[in-house]
Design a protein around this motif. Sequence first.
Motif, short mmCIF file in Angstrom:
data_model
loop_
_atom_site.label_atom_id
_atom_site.label_comp_id
_atom_site.label_asym_id
_atom_site.label_seq_id
_atom_site.Cartn_x
_atom_site.Cartn_y
_atom_site.Cartn_z
N GLY A 133 0.77 -1.23 0.00
CA GLY A 133 0.00 0.00 0.00
C GLY A 133 0.80 1.28 0.00
O GLY A 133 0.23 2.37 0.16
N VAL A 134 2.12 1.20 -0.18
CA VAL A 134 2.95 2.41 -0.21
C VAL A 134 3.84 2.38 -1.45
O VAL A 134 4.15 1.32 -1.99
CB VAL A 134 3.84 2.52 1.05
N PRO A 135 4.27 3.56 -1.94
CA PRO A 135 5.19 3.59 -3.08
C PRO A 135 6.55 3.05 -2.68
O PRO A 135 6.95 3.13 -1.52
CB PRO A 135 5.27 5.08 -3.42
N GLN A 136 7.25 2.47 -3.66
CA GLN A 136 8.58 1.90 -3.41
C GLN A 136 9.58 2.46 -4.42
O GLN A 136 9.21 2.83 -5.52
CB GLN A 136 8.51 0.38 -3.49
N ASP A 137 10.83 2.51 -4.02
CA ASP A 137 11.88 3.14 -4.82
C ASP A 137 12.67 2.10 -5.61
O ASP A 137 12.44 1.89 -6.79
CB ASP A 137 12.80 3.94 -3.89
N TRP A 138 13.65 1.43 -4.99
CA TRP A 138 14.48 0.37 -5.55
C TRP A 138 15.54 0.84 -6.54
O TRP A 138 16.24 0.02 -7.13
CB TRP A 138 13.64 -0.78 -6.15
N ALA A 139 15.70 2.15 -6.71
CA ALA A 139 16.76 2.63 -7.61
C ALA A 139 18.14 2.31 -7.06
O ALA A 139 19.07 1.97 -7.81
CB ALA A 139 16.62 4.14 -7.83
N THR A 140 18.31 2.40 -5.74
CA THR A 140 19.61 2.06 -5.14
C THR A 140 19.98 0.63 -5.48
O THR A 140 21.14 0.34 -5.81
CB THR A 140 19.54 2.26 -3.61
N HIS A 141 19.03 -0.27 -5.41
CA HIS A 141 19.30 -1.67 -5.74
C HIS A 141 19.66 -1.85 -7.22
O HIS A 141 20.57 -2.61 -7.55
CB HIS A 141 18.10 -2.54 -5.38
N LEU A 170 23.26 4.64 -1.82
CA LEU A 170 22.13 5.27 -1.13
C LEU A 170 22.38 6.72 -0.70
O LEU A 170 21.54 7.59 -0.99
CB LEU A 170 21.71 4.42 0.08
N PRO A 171 23.48 7.05 -0.03
CA PRO A 171 23.64 8.45 0.40
C PRO A 171 23.60 9.47 -0.74
O PRO A 171 22.83 10.46 -0.64
CB PRO A 171 24.99 8.44 1.14
N PRO A 172 24.37 9.29 -1.83
CA PRO A 172 24.26 10.27 -2.91
C PRO A 172 22.90 10.27 -3.61
O PRO A 172 22.45 11.31 -4.10
CB PRO A 172 25.38 9.89 -3.88
N LEU A 173 22.23 9.11 -3.64
CA LEU A 173 20.89 9.09 -4.24
C LEU A 173 19.92 9.91 -3.40
O LEU A 173 19.11 10.68 -3.94
CB LEU A 173 20.40 7.65 -4.37
N LEU A 174 19.99 9.77 -2.07
CA LEU A 174 19.11 10.56 -1.21
C LEU A 174 19.40 12.06 -1.37
O LEU A 174 18.47 12.87 -1.38
CB LEU A 174 19.28 10.13 0.25
N SER A 175 20.67 12.41 -1.49
CA SER A 175 21.02 13.82 -1.69
C SER A 175 20.47 14.33 -3.01
O SER A 175 19.92 15.45 -3.10
CB SER A 175 22.53 14.01 -1.64
N ALA A 176 20.59 13.51 -4.05
CA ALA A 176 20.13 13.93 -5.38
C ALA A 176 18.61 14.08 -5.43
O ALA A 176 18.09 14.93 -6.17
CB ALA A 176 20.58 12.92 -6.43
N LYS A 177 17.88 13.29 -4.66
CA LYS A 177 16.42 13.30 -4.72
C LYS A 177 15.81 13.91 -3.45
O LYS A 177 14.65 13.64 -3.13
CB LYS A 177 15.89 11.87 -4.91
N LYS A 178 16.55 14.76 -2.77
CA LYS A 178 16.06 15.27 -1.49
C LYS A 178 14.82 16.15 -1.63
O LYS A 178 14.01 16.22 -0.70
CB LYS A 178 17.16 16.02 -0.74
N ASP A 179 14.64 16.78 -2.77
CA ASP A 179 13.42 17.59 -2.94
C ASP A 179 12.20 16.69 -3.14
O ASP A 179 11.15 16.91 -2.52
CB ASP A 179 13.59 18.54 -4.12
N ALA A 180 12.33 15.69 -4.00
CA ALA A 180 11.21 14.78 -4.23
C ALA A 180 10.87 13.95 -3.00
O ALA A 180 9.72 13.57 -2.79
CB ALA A 180 11.53 13.85 -5.41
N GLY A 210 13.24 4.63 -9.68
CA GLY A 210 12.71 5.38 -8.56
C GLY A 210 11.21 5.36 -8.50
O GLY A 210 10.52 4.95 -9.42
N GLU A 211 10.68 5.85 -7.37
CA GLU A 211 9.22 5.83 -7.16
C GLU A 211 8.48 6.74 -8.12
O GLU A 211 7.29 6.53 -8.39
CB GLU A 211 8.89 6.21 -5.71
N HIS A 212 9.16 7.75 -8.67
CA HIS A 212 8.56 8.63 -9.66
C HIS A 212 9.04 8.33 -11.08
O HIS A 212 8.67 9.06 -12.01
CB HIS A 212 8.87 10.09 -9.33
N GLN A 213 9.87 7.30 -11.22
CA GLN A 213 10.44 6.96 -12.53
C GLN A 213 11.18 8.16 -13.14
O GLN A 213 11.18 8.36 -14.35
CB GLN A 213 9.35 6.47 -13.48
#
Length: 385
Positions: free
Chosen positions: A257-265, A287-297, A367-370
């Motif tokens: 029931g929740v969106p999922q990411d999986w880009a790190t994987h 994971l750390p640079p991905l979170l930084s890159a997508k911190k707005d979304a 990512g969850e937003h593709q």
Amino acid sequence: MKNFEFHNPTKIVFGPGKIAELATLVPLAARVLILYGGASAAKNGTLDEVRKALGARTVQEFGGIEANPTYETLMVAVGQVQREKIDFLLAVGGGSVIDGTKFVAAAACFDGEPWDILLQYGGNVTRALPFGAVLTLPATGSEMNAGSVITRKAIHAKRAFKSAHVFPQFSVLDPTKTYTLPTRQIANGIADAFVHTVEQYLTYPVQGRVQDRFAEGLLQTLIEIAPKALAEPEDYDTRANLMWTATLALNGLIGAGVPQDWATHMIGHELTALYGIDHARTLAIVLPPLLSAKKDAKRAKLLQYAERVWHLTSGTEDERIEAAIAQTRAFFESLGIQTRLSEYGLGREVVGAVVTQLQANGMTRLGEHQDIDLEASRAILEAAL
């Protein structure tokens, strides 16, 4: 909250001495193939316990499944299954052995080229051999889900598939079987379970309050038990909590029931396929640079993560988000896991090579937003150097 269906048929048999219950869990008339990895299952006595519990059943064995199970090795097992008319599989090991067993279970019944199972992500699997598992390494959650990741060495490809036909019928979880594992494997297991949880949690809010709190509890548990899990290998309560947390991180419950990411994987898989870096360590790199890159979304959930998991409540929103990402990196490093590509002897050449593989494997909208396209993946990898 999104609509969902949740069904998990795997029976969990948890605790010391539970391997003996294979005597009743495996059908009496079954022709069994035990699949395992290296020598550790024999050295620590687990294989002997399994053999004893199986009693007079017809039993054969197949060893040598790699830490990243390969198509080439698994197809040898498929040949043995078909030749010897095996009708029940038993995985004895960690997630790699269980992943490999899932592929063997599906491939042995598949009409056509078995690699097509991976190319179609399991959508063409219509049946599979029944199997169970004896878990010896807490990490992937494969013991209670229907997913599998397989590597094909010949083409440097790492692919995943999923099918309801490859849920384990049962999994035996005995935390004492983790006592003799190397510290590196325990650290990897903690990191793997942590990122599995994050991939289903750090997306965007959909009022999945139960899932959020459950995920936060798993993350907090991993953070709390990590030091003792590494320093005191025979602390039963710690290892029991680690084993159960890793299972719950990817048995489908927190992702319902929740969106999922999986880009790190997906990016991490390419690093493993090309350079042989341990799966969990690729996740800690990405994971750390991905979170930084997508911190707005991911802003709303990153702020929630900062407050509820890391107890960060002071400073601006951006300061709290950056602090949470820094804490995440520091957590991985506290496990003895390096989080930069350069620490693995890799340089800028990695970026182009991984992006090329992502493109070849169709991983162009992640990512969850593709919205993680090839250029975004390139930027994440450059930030990981």
